[in-house]
Design an enzyme around this catalytic site. Structure first.
Site, mmCIF file in Angstrom:
data_model
loop_
_atom_site.group_PDB
_atom_site.id
_atom_site.type_symbol
_atom_site.label_atom_id
_atom_site.label_comp_id
_atom_site.label_asym_id
_atom_site.label_seq_id
_atom_site.Cartn_x
_atom_site.Cartn_y
_atom_site.Cartn_z
ATOM 1 N N ARG A 39 60.502 -31.037 36.462
ATOM 2 C CA ARG A 39 60.274 -30.153 37.605
ATOM 3 C C ARG A 39 61.357 -29.081 37.546
ATOM 4 O O ARG A 39 61.147 -28.038 36.962
ATOM 5 C CB ARG A 39 60.302 -30.982 38.892
ATOM 6 C CG ARG A 39 59.707 -30.300 40.081
ATOM 7 C CD ARG A 39 59.487 -31.245 41.263
ATOM 8 N NE ARG A 39 60.710 -31.789 41.847
ATOM 9 C CZ ARG A 39 60.745 -32.518 42.950
ATOM 10 N NH1 ARG A 39 59.617 -32.804 43.604
ATOM 11 N NH2 ARG A 39 61.875 -32.990 43.430
ATOM 12 N N ARG A 96 70.507 -39.157 48.254
ATOM 13 C CA ARG A 96 69.701 -38.143 48.957
ATOM 14 C C ARG A 96 68.565 -38.894 49.647
ATOM 15 O O ARG A 96 67.532 -39.170 49.069
ATOM 16 C CB ARG A 96 69.175 -37.106 47.963
ATOM 17 C CG ARG A 96 70.289 -36.425 47.141
ATOM 18 C CD ARG A 96 69.753 -35.321 46.266
ATOM 19 N NE ARG A 96 68.669 -35.747 45.406
ATOM 20 C CZ ARG A 96 68.815 -36.250 44.183
ATOM 21 N NH1 ARG A 96 70.009 -36.379 43.629
ATOM 22 N NH2 ARG A 96 67.752 -36.606 43.495
ATOM 23 N N TYR A 132 30.523 -32.672 66.098
ATOM 24 C CA TYR A 132 29.868 -31.754 65.157
ATOM 25 C C TYR A 132 29.125 -32.499 64.057
ATOM 26 O O TYR A 132 29.628 -33.503 63.520
ATOM 27 C CB TYR A 132 30.910 -30.865 64.472
ATOM 28 C CG TYR A 132 31.530 -29.816 65.354
ATOM 29 C CD1 TYR A 132 30.752 -28.845 65.978
ATOM 30 C CD2 TYR A 132 32.912 -29.765 65.527
ATOM 31 C CE1 TYR A 132 31.343 -27.861 66.765
ATOM 32 C CE2 TYR A 132 33.510 -28.792 66.307
ATOM 33 C CZ TYR A 132 32.717 -27.839 66.928
ATOM 34 O OH TYR A 132 33.299 -26.872 67.695
ATOM 35 N N MET A 144 39.007 -29.116 66.067
ATOM 36 C CA MET A 144 40.292 -28.413 66.026
ATOM 37 C C MET A 144 41.252 -28.920 67.104
ATOM 38 O O MET A 144 42.447 -29.080 66.859
ATOM 39 C CB MET A 144 40.080 -26.907 66.192
ATOM 40 C CG MET A 144 41.371 -26.119 66.069
ATOM 41 S SD MET A 144 41.186 -24.360 66.360
ATOM 42 C CE MET A 144 40.396 -23.833 64.871
HETATM 43 C C1 LIG Z 1 62.872 -34.463 48.814
HETATM 44 C C2 LIG Z 1 63.937 -34.842 47.849
HETATM 45 C C3 LIG Z 1 64.662 -36.032 48.027
HETATM 46 C C4 LIG Z 1 64.333 -37.055 49.099
HETATM 47 O O1 LIG Z 1 63.293 -37.876 48.639
HETATM 48 P P1 LIG Z 1 62.798 -39.138 49.501
HETATM 49 O O2 LIG Z 1 61.797 -39.777 48.604
HETATM 50 O O3 LIG Z 1 62.168 -38.599 50.738
HETATM 51 O O4 LIG Z 1 63.981 -39.962 49.778
HETATM 52 C C5 LIG Z 1 65.712 -36.282 47.170
HETATM 53 N N1 LIG Z 1 66.025 -35.431 46.166
HETATM 54 C C6 LIG Z 1 65.328 -34.299 45.953
HETATM 55 C C7 LIG Z 1 65.716 -33.413 44.832
HETATM 56 C C8 LIG Z 1 64.254 -33.978 46.769
HETATM 57 O O5 LIG Z 1 63.563 -32.861 46.544
#
Ligand SMILES: *Cc1c(COP(=O)(O)O)cnc(C)c1O
Length: 370
Positions: free
Chosen positions: A136, A218, A261, A309
């Site tokens: 990516r 993260r 609908y 909606m």
């Molecule tokens: C979104 C993201 C995360 C968090 O991922 P989760 O699966 O929600 O914990 C961590 N690192 C990067 C680079 C991301 O884009």
């Protein structure tokens, strides 16, 4: 706090207490790694600013967002923590990183060359992204040394971190994640004298992989109390979001009459049908037509006919004396029943992440903290 005017009693309740407990749970589970909450996409639809304040009170080392604007919004709200921007930004926006003390991700040689002319105003703090198998963003492991050398030649740039991202940490077979991890460990050994932070882990790795996750995690989806495998939520996680509204209308539909609908639902008996004042413009997905369910008085009520909606209809046949104004749970608990984001995601052939991200700005977020 003043109650937001909400004439249809539709609200996403966000429990900051649950959020705090989830962060604490992972801080203990992953010790000595620290937690860097990921609050991109407005905190996965929960609202980034209140979550950032919780993270600040817990002394998290970093916040992570995807884009520069998301970081600027946090700075405008007075959030002072270091913020790592994970994703692309146009080179000419580089001075804003310096001005607002934001940390950028450098993920390619081309990007470095393009932003270099914009950094002479001050020091740009960056983390370098390595592509160990996600394909990516990031440079290949064997290019990291050259990229870091080029960054250091530019001066004006301070390398604070090195990181990578797993492609399969949510899958039962850990083999590929392990392969990515091993590629990263080699780099860490090589650079750990000269770079302060190393990070690899998303929620799935923190939840499921028994690895040393280095300096910080993260943490996105699991911090919201949602399962990184989109399966059953593990017991210690507390869902942060619930979504409720009320019945707008209750009526009898006779055998042979149709609902909504396209007449995709025809009653096969006399039924009590309720109308719910929420629709796909609120992020209540139209693919839930004739599939999903909502909770009224602790009973599961299947959706009948197409989601519109601004409203949809449910079968109230098993609810004792339903009345307009009765509470309807779209996501969350009512008594012992629960509609989870994971359940909704399965109906939509997607993952829980998309369910909360889709809840639109027409739905007020109401914050509670005990
Ligand atoms: C979104 C993201 C995360 C968090 O991922 P989760 O699966 O929600 O914990 C961590 N690192 C990067 C680079 C991301 O884009």
């Amino acid at each position: 706090m003043m109650e937001v005017l909400n004439s249809r009693h539709t609200r996403a309740n966000i429990s900051l207490t649950a959020y705090r407990r989830n962060l604490r749970y992972f801080a203990e589970k992953c010790e000595p790694s620290l937690i860097a909450p990921v609050i991109k996409a407005d905190g996965y639809g929960h609202g980034a600013i209140p979550l950032a304040k919780v993270a600040e009170s817990l002394n998290c080392p970093y916040l992570c967002v995807a884009f520069l604007e998301e970081a600027l919004e946090l700075r405008s709200a007075g959030i002072d923590l270091p913020i790592l921007v994970l994703n692309y930004f146009a080179p000419e926006s580089t001075p804003l990183f310096i001005q607002e003390r934001l940390t950028a991700t450098i993920f390619s040689f081309q990007q470095l060359e393009a932003l270099a002319p914009f950094i002479d105003a001050g020091k740009l703090s960056v983390h370098v992204k390595v592509d160990t198998g996600m394909s990516r963003l990031g440079v290949k492991p064997d290019e990291v040394e050259r990229l870091i050398r080029q960054i250091r030649e530019k001066r004006g740039i301070q390398i604070e971190g090195l990181y990578t991202h797993f492609a399969t940490a949510d899958e039962p077979d850990p083999a590929f994640a392990r392969k990515q991890y091993d590629r990263f460990v080699g780099l860490r050994t090589h650079f750990h004298q000269s770079i302060r932070y190393f990070h690899v882990s998303n929620s799935a790795a923190a939840q499921y992989l028994p690895l040393n996750l280095f300096d910080f995690i993260r943490l996105g989806i699991s911090s919201y109390g949602l399962d990184a495998r989109n399966e059953k939520r593990p017991a210690p996680l507390l869902p942060v979001l619930s979504w409720e509204t009320v019945l707008s209308h209750v009526k009898i539909v006779q055998e042979g009459e149709s609902v909504s609908y396209g007449r995709t639902f025809i009653a096969d008996r006399t039924m009590t049908i309720g109308t719910v004042p929420v629709g796909y413009a609120d992020g209540y997905n139209r693919l839930l037509s004739n599939r999903g369910a909502a909770l009224v008085k602790g009973r599961r009520c299947p959706i009948v006919g197409r989601v519109c909606m601004d409203q949809f209809m449910i079968d109230l046949s098993h609810v004792p004396s339903p009345y307009a104004g009765d509470r309807v749970m779209l996501i969350g608990f009512d008594g012992s029943e629960e509609i989870s984001c994971e359940e909704i995601a399965r109906h939509l052939s997607t993952i829980n992440y998309e369910v909360t991200c889709q809840i639109s700005k027409r739905v007020p977020r109401i914050y509670t903290a005990e």
